[in-house]
Design a protein around this motif. Sequence first.
Motif, PDB file in Angstrom:
ATOM      1  N   ARG A 150       0.831  -1.206   0.000  1.00 63.09           N
ATOM      2  CA  ARG A 150       0.000   0.000   0.000  1.00 63.09           C
ATOM      3  C   ARG A 150       0.867   1.258   0.000  1.00 63.09           C
ATOM      4  O   ARG A 150       0.493   2.265  -0.576  1.00 63.09           O
ATOM      5  N   GLU A 151       2.022   1.220   0.655  1.00 62.94           N
ATOM      6  CA  GLU A 151       2.901   2.386   0.743  1.00 62.94           C
ATOM      7  C   GLU A 151       3.842   2.518  -0.451  1.00 62.94           C
ATOM      8  O   GLU A 151       4.429   3.574  -0.662  1.00 62.94           O
ATOM      9  N   HIS A 152       3.991   1.468  -1.235  1.00 64.58           N
ATOM     10  CA  HIS A 152       4.920   1.465  -2.363  1.00 64.58           C
ATOM     11  C   HIS A 152       4.470   2.455  -3.436  1.00 64.58           C
ATOM     12  O   HIS A 152       3.284   2.723  -3.585  1.00 64.58           O
ATOM     13  N   ARG A 153       5.422   2.983  -4.183  1.00 58.99           N
ATOM     14  CA  ARG A 153       5.092   3.906  -5.287  1.00 58.99           C
ATOM     15  C   ARG A 153       4.718   3.125  -6.538  1.00 58.99           C
ATOM     16  O   ARG A 153       5.379   2.159  -6.900  1.00 58.99           O
ATOM     17  N   TYR A 154       3.676   3.568  -7.185  1.00 55.93           N
ATOM     18  CA  TYR A 154       3.169   2.935  -8.406  1.00 55.93           C
ATOM     19  C   TYR A 154       3.198   3.941  -9.528  1.00 55.93           C
ATOM     20  O   TYR A 154       3.116   5.136  -9.272  1.00 55.93           O
TER      21      TYR A 154
ATOM     22  N   ALA B 294       8.755  -7.491 -11.271  1.00 52.44           N
ATOM     23  CA  ALA B 294      10.178  -7.730 -11.003  1.00 52.44           C
ATOM     24  C   ALA B 294      10.692  -6.814  -9.896  1.00 52.44           C
ATOM     25  O   ALA B 294      11.451  -7.251  -9.024  1.00 52.44           O
ATOM     26  N   GLU B 295      10.258  -5.552  -9.899  1.00 49.41           N
ATOM     27  CA  GLU B 295      10.673  -4.621  -8.847  1.00 49.41           C
ATOM     28  C   GLU B 295      10.114  -5.038  -7.485  1.00 49.41           C
ATOM     29  O   GLU B 295      10.803  -4.957  -6.467  1.00 49.41           O
ATOM     30  N   LEU B 296       8.859  -5.475  -7.481  1.00 52.50           N
ATOM     31  CA  LEU B 296       8.249  -5.926  -6.220  1.00 52.50           C
ATOM     32  C   LEU B 296       8.933  -7.182  -5.702  1.00 52.50           C
ATOM     33  O   LEU B 296       9.168  -7.327  -4.503  1.00 52.50           O
ATOM     34  N   ILE B 297       9.273  -8.089  -6.614  1.00 51.24           N
ATOM     35  CA  ILE B 297       9.964  -9.322  -6.231  1.00 51.24           C
ATOM     36  C   ILE B 297      11.327  -8.983  -5.628  1.00 51.24           C
ATOM     37  O   ILE B 297      11.727  -9.557  -4.610  1.00 51.24           O
ATOM     38  N   GLU B 298      12.027  -8.040  -6.244  1.00 57.22           N
ATOM     39  CA  GLU B 298      13.345  -7.648  -5.739  1.00 57.22           C
ATOM     40  C   GLU B 298      13.249  -7.104  -4.314  1.00 57.22           C
ATOM     41  O   GLU B 298      14.072  -7.406  -3.465  1.00 57.22           O
ATOM     42  N   GLN B 299      12.229  -6.298  -4.053  1.00 53.01           N
ATOM     43  CA  GLN B 299      12.115  -5.662  -2.747  1.00 53.01           C
ATOM     44  C   GLN B 299      11.423  -6.534  -1.695  1.00 53.01           C
ATOM     45  O   GLN B 299      11.799  -6.521  -0.532  1.00 53.01           O
TER      46      GLN B 299
ATOM     47  N   PHE C 109       1.991  -3.030 -12.482  1.00 51.45           N
ATOM     48  CA  PHE C 109       0.843  -2.795 -11.628  1.00 51.45           C
ATOM     49  C   PHE C 109       0.668  -1.291 -11.419  1.00 51.45           C
ATOM     50  O   PHE C 109       1.632  -0.589 -11.160  1.00 51.45           O
ATOM     51  N   ARG C 110      -0.573  -0.822 -11.524  1.00 52.92           N
ATOM     52  CA  ARG C 110      -0.863   0.600 -11.334  1.00 52.92           C
ATOM     53  C   ARG C 110      -1.199   0.942  -9.893  1.00 52.92           C
ATOM     54  O   ARG C 110      -1.107   2.103  -9.496  1.00 52.92           O
ATOM     55  N   ASP C 111      -1.628  -0.053  -9.115  1.00 54.76           N
ATOM     56  CA  ASP C 111      -1.985   0.203  -7.725  1.00 54.76           C
ATOM     57  C   ASP C 111      -1.938  -1.099  -6.931  1.00 54.76           C
ATOM     58  O   ASP C 111      -1.846  -2.182  -7.508  1.00 54.76           O
TER      59      ASP C 111
END
Length: 103
Positions: free
Chosen positions: A29-33, A38-43, A70-72
Amino acid sequence: MSGDNAEHDPEAHDPASAVTFGPLKRALREHRYPVTAAELIEQYGAAVVETRTSTERFDGLLEGREETQFRDPSEVREAVLDALGYADASAETASEEWTRLPR
């Protein structure tokens, strides 16, 4: 008598409510979209998502979707639910509980 409990148990009518994202929910929810899988997997790849019967790593649930953007947060939620076999579950919950947190 056990059938009566299903009538009063909201999770019995919404199988996606049996999925627990834990601290990952707030992080998403706090992540920037927009963001790619791949970016989410990395983090957040090592984070876990729990169901009533198993615990799955976040990176495994998004495996093969690295190019997906992903947009949101609700789109990420839907992708995870789809990977767990809960596709199209509770869109209303996604809009209410998965909006971005105010900055």
